[in-house]
Design a protein around this motif. Structure first.
Motif, PDB file in Angstrom:
ATOM      1  N   MET B  98      32.600  31.303  68.897  1.00 35.72           N
ATOM      2  CA  MET B  98      32.753  32.749  69.076  1.00 35.72           C
ATOM      3  C   MET B  98      32.959  33.386  67.708  1.00 35.72           C
ATOM      4  O   MET B  98      33.032  32.700  66.701  1.00 35.72           O
ATOM      5  CB  MET B  98      33.925  33.023  70.006  1.00 35.72           C
ATOM      6  CG  MET B  98      35.221  32.406  69.555  1.00 35.72           C
ATOM      7  SD  MET B  98      36.460  32.512  70.853  1.00 35.72           S
ATOM      8  CE  MET B  98      37.859  31.808  70.015  1.00 35.72           C
ATOM      9  N   SER B 102      37.854  29.444  66.495  1.00 35.39           N
ATOM     10  CA  SER B 102      38.323  28.805  67.722  1.00 35.39           C
ATOM     11  C   SER B 102      38.707  27.354  67.483  1.00 35.39           C
ATOM     12  O   SER B 102      37.933  26.590  66.892  1.00 35.39           O
ATOM     13  CB  SER B 102      37.228  28.862  68.788  1.00 35.39           C
ATOM     14  OG  SER B 102      37.557  27.997  69.861  1.00 35.39           O
ATOM     15  N   HIS B 103      39.881  26.983  67.998  1.00 34.99           N
ATOM     16  CA  HIS B 103      40.347  25.601  67.828  1.00 34.99           C
ATOM     17  C   HIS B 103      39.559  24.621  68.704  1.00 34.99           C
ATOM     18  O   HIS B 103      39.786  23.414  68.622  1.00 34.99           O
ATOM     19  CB  HIS B 103      41.840  25.499  68.148  1.00 34.99           C
ATOM     20  CG  HIS B 103      42.207  25.754  69.588  1.00 34.99           C
ATOM     21  ND1 HIS B 103      42.255  27.015  70.137  1.00 34.99           N
ATOM     22  CD2 HIS B 103      42.541  24.908  70.590  1.00 34.99           C
ATOM     23  CE1 HIS B 103      42.611  26.927  71.408  1.00 34.99           C
ATOM     24  NE2 HIS B 103      42.793  25.665  71.715  1.00 34.99           N
ATOM     25  N   LYS B 104      38.655  25.151  69.527  1.00 36.42           N
ATOM     26  CA  LYS B 104      37.849  24.255  70.347  1.00 36.42           C
ATOM     27  C   LYS B 104      36.650  23.703  69.571  1.00 36.42           C
ATOM     28  O   LYS B 104      35.891  22.886  70.086  1.00 36.42           O
ATOM     29  CB  LYS B 104      37.397  24.992  71.616  1.00 36.42           C
ATOM     30  CG  LYS B 104      38.622  25.341  72.477  1.00 36.42           C
ATOM     31  CD  LYS B 104      38.330  26.288  73.604  1.00 36.42           C
ATOM     32  CE  LYS B 104      39.643  26.634  74.314  1.00 36.42           C
ATOM     33  NZ  LYS B 104      39.479  27.665  75.335  1.00 36.42           N
ATOM     34  N   GLU B 109      41.580  23.695  63.109  1.00 37.09           N
ATOM     35  CA  GLU B 109      42.933  23.351  63.566  1.00 37.09           C
ATOM     36  C   GLU B 109      43.474  24.394  64.535  1.00 37.09           C
ATOM     37  O   GLU B 109      44.175  24.067  65.488  1.00 37.09           O
ATOM     38  CB  GLU B 109      43.895  23.276  62.363  1.00 37.09           C
ATOM     39  CG  GLU B 109      43.527  22.246  61.313  1.00 37.09           C
ATOM     40  CD  GLU B 109      43.832  20.818  61.740  1.00 37.09           C
ATOM     41  OE1 GLU B 109      44.652  20.626  62.652  1.00 37.09           O
ATOM     42  OE2 GLU B 109      43.229  19.901  61.154  1.00 37.09           O
ATOM     43  N   VAL B 110      43.208  25.665  64.227  1.00 35.24           N
ATOM     44  CA  VAL B 110      43.926  26.745  64.885  1.00 35.24           C
ATOM     45  C   VAL B 110      42.985  27.907  65.172  1.00 35.24           C
ATOM     46  O   VAL B 110      42.176  28.265  64.318  1.00 35.24           O
ATOM     47  CB  VAL B 110      45.067  27.254  63.964  1.00 35.24           C
ATOM     48  CG1 VAL B 110      45.769  28.451  64.567  1.00 35.24           C
ATOM     49  CG2 VAL B 110      46.085  26.152  63.684  1.00 35.24           C
ATOM     50  N   SER B 111      43.114  28.488  66.352  1.00 33.19           N
ATOM     51  CA  SER B 111      42.385  29.721  66.647  1.00 33.19           C
ATOM     52  C   SER B 111      43.093  30.892  65.979  1.00 33.19           C
ATOM     53  O   SER B 111      44.308  31.039  66.080  1.00 33.19           O
ATOM     54  CB  SER B 111      42.356  29.977  68.156  1.00 33.19           C
ATOM     55  OG  SER B 111      41.446  29.108  68.790  1.00 33.19           O
ATOM     56  N   SER B 114      43.745  37.511  65.370  1.00 31.34           N
ATOM     57  CA  SER B 114      44.839  38.427  65.063  1.00 31.34           C
ATOM     58  C   SER B 114      45.429  37.965  63.736  1.00 31.34           C
ATOM     59  O   SER B 114      45.720  36.780  63.545  1.00 31.34           O
ATOM     60  CB  SER B 114      45.899  38.353  66.170  1.00 31.34           C
ATOM     61  OG  SER B 114      46.990  39.166  65.812  1.00 31.34           O
ATOM     62  N   LEU B 115      45.588  38.882  62.820  1.00 32.98           N
ATOM     63  CA  LEU B 115      45.979  38.502  61.462  1.00 32.98           C
ATOM     64  C   LEU B 115      47.475  38.230  61.355  1.00 32.98           C
ATOM     65  O   LEU B 115      48.278  38.737  62.141  1.00 32.98           O
ATOM     66  CB  LEU B 115      45.550  39.597  60.484  1.00 32.98           C
ATOM     67  CG  LEU B 115      44.028  39.818  60.446  1.00 32.98           C
ATOM     68  CD1 LEU B 115      43.682  41.064  59.628  1.00 32.98           C
ATOM     69  CD2 LEU B 115      43.316  38.598  59.885  1.00 32.98           C
TER      70      LEU B 115
END
Lengths: 301, 270
Positions: B98, B102-104, B109-111, B114-115
């Motif tokens: 996306m 995305s962590h997928k 590591e991390v989605s 949002s800042l």
């Protein structure tokens, strides 16, 4: 309740080297024994709840089951997006612990009244929401969470809550702390369950009627079936130290099968900003023993 | 010596342009500004295992400026974390890729999106490494506009307190944020002095100079016991003349003609 929490956390930490406690510069006279026994698994993150929660997510992503601990709204609303994104979306084992939820910090003022948390936390994905009524239920909740670490919210009272019953497992459904095959039952979540129990006793004294009382510490995930014992009563009066919107009563109304009439007592929104003892604030929203008896009487006639 | 990373940077830029063109998504400018940074990190600095993305000894990379993920995904695909063809799925319905990180996705590591979340999570990971005697490092890539978020400054206070010298924060300082020039919205300068006052070890480099990036990133921690902050001075839209230093390219994807022009400037085919 907070003592029961920390004692159980210490007991569990002796068994599980992955338990980690992060506090938001609060916990004086409560968390010190944990910090002393497990310095490598304890952290005071300072007065910085957003970072506390992100750090917890980071620790959890590396294998820890992390408990974040602060009071009232600070570990929930102040860092809601960190709980939503960093913890829940990633499905990480972080348990957010709010001490003094509801009106426990009554005379500290509105900033310290945790009366919107359930509505907000219930909407998050992957989260388990638990709201115990007494020390025994707190231990039951802790054992469930430690056995199966996951995103979770543990809503605690403060100190000195009296034991209401012997808990048999918080995950099984509503807990009948006073069983009765009554037309009306009282159902409560959190420490306000003590008021429900006292009101039922008062109804017995005054009117000679046995009224069932349930404590409902398990609020998510739930189904209609989960609350089945409640639906066996024609009428329910619910109690919560939370505003009505998004709260416990609203949850039950959304799930009820249609045969059950539900009336709810909750913190009145017009009382926002009203300050005083927990007892005073409860009474101001119709949550005193006397007011609950009166509401029950109206439903009984 | 840096020719390999130069080619990698060009490939990251070309793929980023193709992806945002195809998906009609935004944030191409902030992807191009950090392409050299990603190329040096993935080309020469990081210890990663594309075939085993969750290898316990891997370095952890968090793209906190998650909106610029097209460039990040390009780097990961080129490194072999997933097939290059998957880049064509970027931004499509139900796609794994996306338009925010995305962590997928393998290697992520991390989605983010949002800042102001990445540095705090990075602190938690770095702390875990310290407590578990892990030898891996944590790299967090931040935007300049993102530093408006107060949560970052909580993390910036936290990291030196816990002597997280296994943590490297990299600021892609391209001087243009979402709706204006940084100095006109919320001035960050003097940024290095701010980090130093918060007890970080700080270096500033030209974020498009591969030699300088490699020298700085190859030598962390610069001061034992202190987290490292690399302020990479960059140009938003770098590498495509008509995109450079233009706020417009925070939003607009290039159309077919602009894509062709941009790729030609990079010396790449469509």
């Amino acid at each position: 309740m907070r003592t029961a929490f920390i004692n159980e956390l210490i007991r569990q930490a002796r068994l599980n080297p992955r338990l980690f406690l992060v506090v938001g510069d609060l916990g004086f006279s409560v968390v010190e024994p944990f910090a002393k026994e497990f310095p490598g698994r304890y952290l005071n993150a300072g007065v910085a709840e957003q970072n506390m929660t992100s750090v917890a997510a980071g620790l959890a992503s590396e294998g820890y089951h992390v408990f974040t601990y602060s009071i009232a709204n600070f570990p929930t609303l102040r860092c809601l997006e960190q709980i939503r994104n960093d913890v829940c979306y990633h499905n990480l084992p972080v348990t957010v612990v709010a001490v003094g939820a509801g009106l426990a910090y009554g005379n500290a003022g509105y900033t310290h009244h945790g009366v919107q948390d359930l509505a907000v936390m219930r909407t998050l994905p992957n989260i388990t929401v638990l709201s115990p009524a007494d020390p025994g239920e707190t231990i039951g909740c802790m054992r469930n969470l430690c056995e199966s670490p996951r995103p979770s919210y543990l809503r605690l009272g403060k100190a000195g809550e009296r034991p209401l019953h012997d808990t048999t497992g918080v995950e099984r459904g509503p807990l009948a702390i006073k069983p009765a095959r009554s037309r009306l039952a009282l159902a409560a979540t959190g420490s306000i369950a003590a008021v429900a129990l006292d009101a039922a006793r008062e109804i017995k004294n005054r009117f000679g009627m046995e009224i069932a009382v349930y404590s409902c510490p398990w609020l998510k995930p739930v189904t209609q079936e989960f609350f089945k014992p409640l639906w066996e009563h024609a009428c329910l009066l619910t109690l919560e130290e939370h505003v009505g919107a998004g709260g416990f009563g609203e949850l039950l109304r959304a799930l009820q099968p249609g045969s059950c009439r539900i009336m709810s007592l909750s913190v009145r929104e017009e009382n926002a900003g009203l300050v005083g003892s927990q007892e005073f604030l409860r009474a101001s929203s119709g949550l005193s023993v006397e007011a609950v008896v009166e509401s029950a009487r109206e439903l009984l006639v | 010596m840096t020719s390999g990373t130069q080619a990698l940077a060009t490939s990251i830029r070309a793929n980023t342009l193709r992806m945002v063109n195809r998906a009609r998504t935004s944030h191409v400018g902030g992807g191009l500004s950090m392409a050299d940074l990603l190329a040096v990190l993935y080309g020469e600095i990081l210890r990663v295992f594309p075939g085993t993305p969750l290898h316990p000894e891997r370095d952890r990379v968090i793209l906190s400026k998650g909106h610029a993920c097209a460039a990040f995904y390009s780097a990961l695909a080129i490194k072999g974390f997933f097939p290059m063809e998957e880049l064509e799925q970027f931004g499509r319905d139900a796609a794994r890729l996306m338009s925010h990180t995305s962590h997928k996705v393998p290697g992520v590591e991390v989605s983010t999106g949002s800042l102001g979340h990445g540095l705090g999570i990075g602190c938690g990971k770095a702390l875990a490494a310290k407590r578990q005697n892990g030898r891996w490092r944590v790299y967090v890539i931040l935007s300049d506009g993102e530093l408006d978020e107060g949560s970052n400054w909580e993390a910036i206070l936290f990291a030196p307190q816990h002597r997280l010298d296994n943590l490297v924060a990299i600021v892609d300082f391209n001087k243009i944020q979402s709706f204006g020039v940084v100095s006109e919205v919320l001035e960050l300068q003097p940024l290095a002095e701010k980090f130093r006052a918060f007890r970080w070890s700080v270096r500033e480099v030209d974020g498009h100079d591969h030699g300088a990036l490699k020298q700085a990133l190859g030598a962390t921690p610069w001061e034992p016991g202190k987290p490292s902050c690399l302020i990479a001075h960059t140009i938003k839209g770098k590498g495509v003349g008509f995109m450079e230093n233009q706020l417009l390219w925070h939003y607009r994807p290039p159309d077919a003609e602009q894509l062709g022009n941009a790729l030609a400037q990079l010396g790449c085919d469509r």
